[in-house]
Scaffold this motif. Sequence first.
Motif, mmCIF file in Angstrom:
data_model
loop_
_atom_site.group_PDB
_atom_site.id
_atom_site.type_symbol
_atom_site.label_atom_id
_atom_site.label_comp_id
_atom_site.label_asym_id
_atom_site.label_seq_id
_atom_site.Cartn_x
_atom_site.Cartn_y
_atom_site.Cartn_z
ATOM 1 N N PRO A 126 15.972 59.079 44.714
ATOM 2 C CA PRO A 126 16.982 60.120 44.908
ATOM 3 C C PRO A 126 16.934 60.738 46.300
ATOM 4 O O PRO A 126 15.867 60.838 46.903
ATOM 5 C CB PRO A 126 16.621 61.172 43.853
ATOM 6 C CG PRO A 126 15.764 60.477 42.865
ATOM 7 C CD PRO A 126 15.068 59.380 43.606
ATOM 8 N N ASP A 127 18.086 61.106 46.821
ATOM 9 C CA ASP A 127 18.163 61.764 48.132
ATOM 10 C C ASP A 127 19.443 62.581 48.166
ATOM 11 O O ASP A 127 20.539 62.020 48.069
ATOM 12 C CB ASP A 127 18.174 60.702 49.245
ATOM 13 C CG ASP A 127 18.139 61.316 50.646
ATOM 14 O OD1 ASP A 127 18.455 62.518 50.786
ATOM 15 O OD2 ASP A 127 17.805 60.579 51.601
ATOM 16 N N ASP A 128 19.296 63.910 48.260
ATOM 17 C CA ASP A 128 20.509 64.736 48.316
ATOM 18 C C ASP A 128 20.712 65.303 49.725
ATOM 19 O O ASP A 128 21.210 66.413 49.903
ATOM 20 C CB ASP A 128 20.493 65.828 47.243
ATOM 21 C CG ASP A 128 19.286 66.745 47.400
ATOM 22 O OD1 ASP A 128 18.519 66.542 48.376
ATOM 23 O OD2 ASP A 128 19.112 67.648 46.567
ATOM 24 N N GLY A 129 20.309 64.522 50.728
ATOM 25 C CA GLY A 129 20.462 64.943 52.124
ATOM 26 C C GLY A 129 21.909 65.278 52.473
ATOM 27 O O GLY A 129 22.843 64.812 51.826
ATOM 28 N N ASP A 130 22.071 66.086 53.536
ATOM 29 C CA ASP A 130 23.402 66.572 53.929
ATOM 30 C C ASP A 130 24.126 65.631 54.891
ATOM 31 O O ASP A 130 25.309 65.831 55.180
ATOM 32 C CB ASP A 130 23.266 67.927 54.640
ATOM 33 C CG ASP A 130 22.789 69.012 53.696
ATOM 34 O OD1 ASP A 130 22.857 68.804 52.479
ATOM 35 O OD2 ASP A 130 22.346 70.068 54.209
ATOM 36 N N PHE A 131 23.389 64.652 55.466
ATOM 37 C CA PHE A 131 23.971 63.820 56.526
ATOM 38 C C PHE A 131 24.006 62.342 56.137
ATOM 39 O O PHE A 131 23.056 61.844 55.529
ATOM 40 C CB PHE A 131 23.130 63.932 57.808
ATOM 41 C CG PHE A 131 23.415 65.175 58.605
ATOM 42 C CD1 PHE A 131 24.154 65.117 59.774
ATOM 43 C CD2 PHE A 131 22.953 66.412 58.178
ATOM 44 C CE1 PHE A 131 24.424 66.259 60.510
ATOM 45 C CE2 PHE A 131 23.217 67.557 58.903
ATOM 46 C CZ PHE A 131 23.957 67.490 60.075
ATOM 47 N N VAL A 132 25.084 61.671 56.509
ATOM 48 C CA VAL A 132 25.074 60.208 56.467
ATOM 49 C C VAL A 132 24.622 59.729 57.852
ATOM 50 O O VAL A 132 24.766 60.456 58.838
ATOM 51 C CB VAL A 132 26.470 59.609 56.134
ATOM 52 C CG1 VAL A 132 26.937 60.026 54.759
ATOM 53 C CG2 VAL A 132 27.506 60.006 57.160
ATOM 54 N N ASP A 133 24.043 58.540 57.921
ATOM 55 C CA ASP A 133 23.663 57.956 59.207
ATOM 56 C C ASP A 133 24.580 56.793 59.519
ATOM 57 O O ASP A 133 24.889 55.984 58.632
ATOM 58 C CB ASP A 133 22.211 57.472 59.155
ATOM 59 C CG ASP A 133 21.252 58.645 59.151
ATOM 60 O OD1 ASP A 133 21.000 59.200 60.237
ATOM 61 O OD2 ASP A 133 20.794 59.035 58.051
ATOM 62 N N VAL A 134 25.025 56.763 60.767
ATOM 63 C CA VAL A 134 25.939 55.702 61.214
ATOM 64 C C VAL A 134 25.277 54.984 62.387
ATOM 65 O O VAL A 134 24.906 55.629 63.373
ATOM 66 C CB VAL A 134 27.286 56.311 61.663
ATOM 67 C CG1 VAL A 134 28.196 55.238 62.239
ATOM 68 C CG2 VAL A 134 27.963 57.030 60.513
ATOM 69 N N HIS A 135 25.099 53.675 62.258
ATOM 70 C CA HIS A 135 24.447 52.882 63.318
ATOM 71 C C HIS A 135 25.470 51.962 63.959
ATOM 72 O O HIS A 135 26.056 51.123 63.255
ATOM 73 C CB HIS A 135 23.303 52.053 62.723
ATOM 74 C CG HIS A 135 22.226 52.906 62.124
ATOM 75 N ND1 HIS A 135 21.198 53.424 62.864
ATOM 76 C CD2 HIS A 135 22.055 53.359 60.859
ATOM 77 C CE1 HIS A 135 20.426 54.148 62.079
ATOM 78 N NE2 HIS A 135 20.919 54.136 60.851
ATOM 79 N N LEU A 136 25.650 52.102 65.260
ATOM 80 C CA LEU A 136 26.651 51.258 65.942
ATOM 81 C C LEU A 136 26.015 49.919 66.305
ATOM 82 O O LEU A 136 26.022 49.486 67.448
ATOM 83 C CB LEU A 136 27.178 51.982 67.189
ATOM 84 C CG LEU A 136 27.800 53.355 66.919
ATOM 85 C CD1 LEU A 136 28.281 54.012 68.204
ATOM 86 C CD2 LEU A 136 28.959 53.242 65.926
ATOM 87 N N THR A 137 25.449 49.271 65.300
ATOM 88 C CA THR A 137 24.690 48.036 65.535
ATOM 89 C C THR A 137 25.399 46.791 64.998
ATOM 90 O O THR A 137 25.003 45.683 65.317
ATOM 91 C CB THR A 137 23.304 48.136 64.851
ATOM 92 O OG1 THR A 137 23.498 48.601 63.510
ATOM 93 C CG2 THR A 137 22.403 49.108 65.582
ATOM 94 N N ALA A 138 26.423 46.978 64.148
ATOM 95 C CA ALA A 138 27.148 45.811 63.625
ATOM 96 C C ALA A 138 28.298 45.504 64.581
ATOM 97 O O ALA A 138 28.978 46.427 65.034
ATOM 98 C CB ALA A 138 27.690 46.112 62.233
ATOM 99 N N PRO A 139 28.532 44.231 64.908
ATOM 100 C CA PRO A 139 29.579 43.903 65.885
ATOM 101 C C PRO A 139 30.942 44.473 65.479
ATOM 102 O O PRO A 139 31.396 44.272 64.360
ATOM 103 C CB PRO A 139 29.615 42.369 65.862
ATOM 104 C CG PRO A 139 28.336 41.945 65.248
ATOM 105 C CD PRO A 139 27.863 43.053 64.358
ATOM 106 N N ARG A 140 31.568 45.203 66.371
ATOM 107 C CA ARG A 140 32.915 45.783 66.222
ATOM 108 C C ARG A 140 33.071 46.681 64.999
ATOM 109 O O ARG A 140 34.165 46.998 64.574
ATOM 110 C CB ARG A 140 33.978 44.672 66.221
ATOM 111 C CG ARG A 140 34.074 44.022 67.603
ATOM 112 C CD ARG A 140 34.961 42.803 67.645
ATOM 113 N NE ARG A 140 36.227 43.019 67.017
ATOM 114 C CZ ARG A 140 36.873 42.082 66.320
ATOM 115 N NH1 ARG A 140 36.340 40.891 66.165
ATOM 116 N NH2 ARG A 140 38.037 42.352 65.789
ATOM 117 N N PHE A 141 31.940 47.063 64.386
ATOM 118 C CA PHE A 141 32.008 48.038 63.302
ATOM 119 C C PHE A 141 30.691 48.802 63.261
ATOM 120 O O PHE A 141 30.107 49.076 64.315
ATOM 121 C CB PHE A 141 32.328 47.345 61.964
ATOM 122 C CG PHE A 141 33.188 48.201 61.078
ATOM 123 C CD1 PHE A 141 34.500 48.465 61.402
ATOM 124 C CD2 PHE A 141 32.671 48.769 59.919
ATOM 125 C CE1 PHE A 141 35.285 49.281 60.596
ATOM 126 C CE2 PHE A 141 33.449 49.580 59.106
ATOM 127 C CZ PHE A 141 34.757 49.827 59.450
#
Length: 360
Positions: free
Chosen positions: A180-195
Amino acid sequence: MYDFAVVGVGPAGARFARRAAAAGYDVVAFEQGTVGTPLACSGHVSTDIWAYVPDDAKQKLLQNRVYGARFHVGGPDSSSYPFYKREEISNVIDRVELDRTLADCARDAGADVHEHHTVVDVDERHDAVELTVSNADGTETVEAKMVAGCDGPTSRVRRQVGLPEPEELLHGVLAFDPDPDDGDFVDVHLTAPRFFAWRIPRGDAGVEYGLAAPPGESVNDLFDRLTDAYDVETEHFCSGGIPIGPPERVHSRRVFLIGDAAAQTKPFTGGGILYGMTAADCAADAVDPDDPATLRDYESAWRSELSREIAFGHWLRRAYSLPEPVQRLGLRALSGEIGVHMDRPTSFFSREHLGKLLGR
Ligand SMILES: Cc1cc2nc3c(=O)[nH]c(=O)nc-3n(C[C@H](O)[C@H](O)[C@H](O)COP(=O)(O)OP(=O)(O)OC[C@H]3O[C@@H](n4cnc5c(N)ncnc54)[C@H](O)[C@@H]3O)c2cc1C
């Protein structure tokens, strides 16, 4: 003969079926499997979602409240650039349960919803459309004055009536770590090509890891790299198509497309739940099954509602392919408290954000 036959009971089909039945039309809807399955979606949506379900559904559907996103140019160990609001920006919801709730709303409004019925052929005639539908008992034909093709990214309806394909079809994958994790933030990694790749805390339902990339990229290898970097084991791996860029036309004489079938998605996130239901409302307001000319009204109504946001979404997505030093500069300049709406990329291009970028 039905007024409308709806092919596919995801958010777009269920919403259109509900609205058309509530307006007094005779509506039949076919879903090839069990509504809501198989899962291939994060269910990360703006709080606008609550306008589309009954008030008492929120308690069942809501998994976590999100207040912001941490952007990373690299993996989890790289520096992060937070974007946040004091009030919640988005919610993480149970997507399977969302589809069931929306289908129940369609049934309650009077639509005749059939699960385990696959539409295998669409024959568009001058005066009606004939669908061939297969189920465990065999095959039947059904006639309707009009057909709503709400059958997702690889729409059979679209192909059979010869409507153009979306500009692009990305491949998305996701899986879950049950902790379980009720954290307030999503993480976004610009590591996938063009997405991008993502980590979404889902409260008691655990943590979701996922990514999407254009065809030709090995999404499974990219996914393994993501989960290795986080040092997690995941389960319930799922995968699906994400259409980006609506074709120039989404209707023929008696058939019209809604939702992913029409690529009514956000180009910078791939999210399509709310855009699809917005377009479903445009169709329900505009289309008269006795008057094929009203399909043009649907076409202009959904474009006037969504085209500008989709165009700005394309611009935002271009930033995912910028050189890393430029991405870092931009993220550093823009990060901090933001006043944006996640479904309206036009809100990212405010005077305030421009000022921040220019250092004012
Ligand atoms: C990995 C991934 C993550 C995503 N995350 C998000 C997110 O966080 N937020 C968001 O807003 N969007 C997200 N999306 C996109 C979202 O899932 C879609 O935009 C949304 O499901 C589109 O709804 P729809 O009703 O148009 O199509 P669908 O939900 O695909 O529904 C189409 C339905 O048609 C049925 N069907 C297909 N062919 C036939 C046939 N021949 N006969 C009968 N039935 C048929 C299918 O079984 C399906 O139930 C994600 C997509 C992927 C792949």
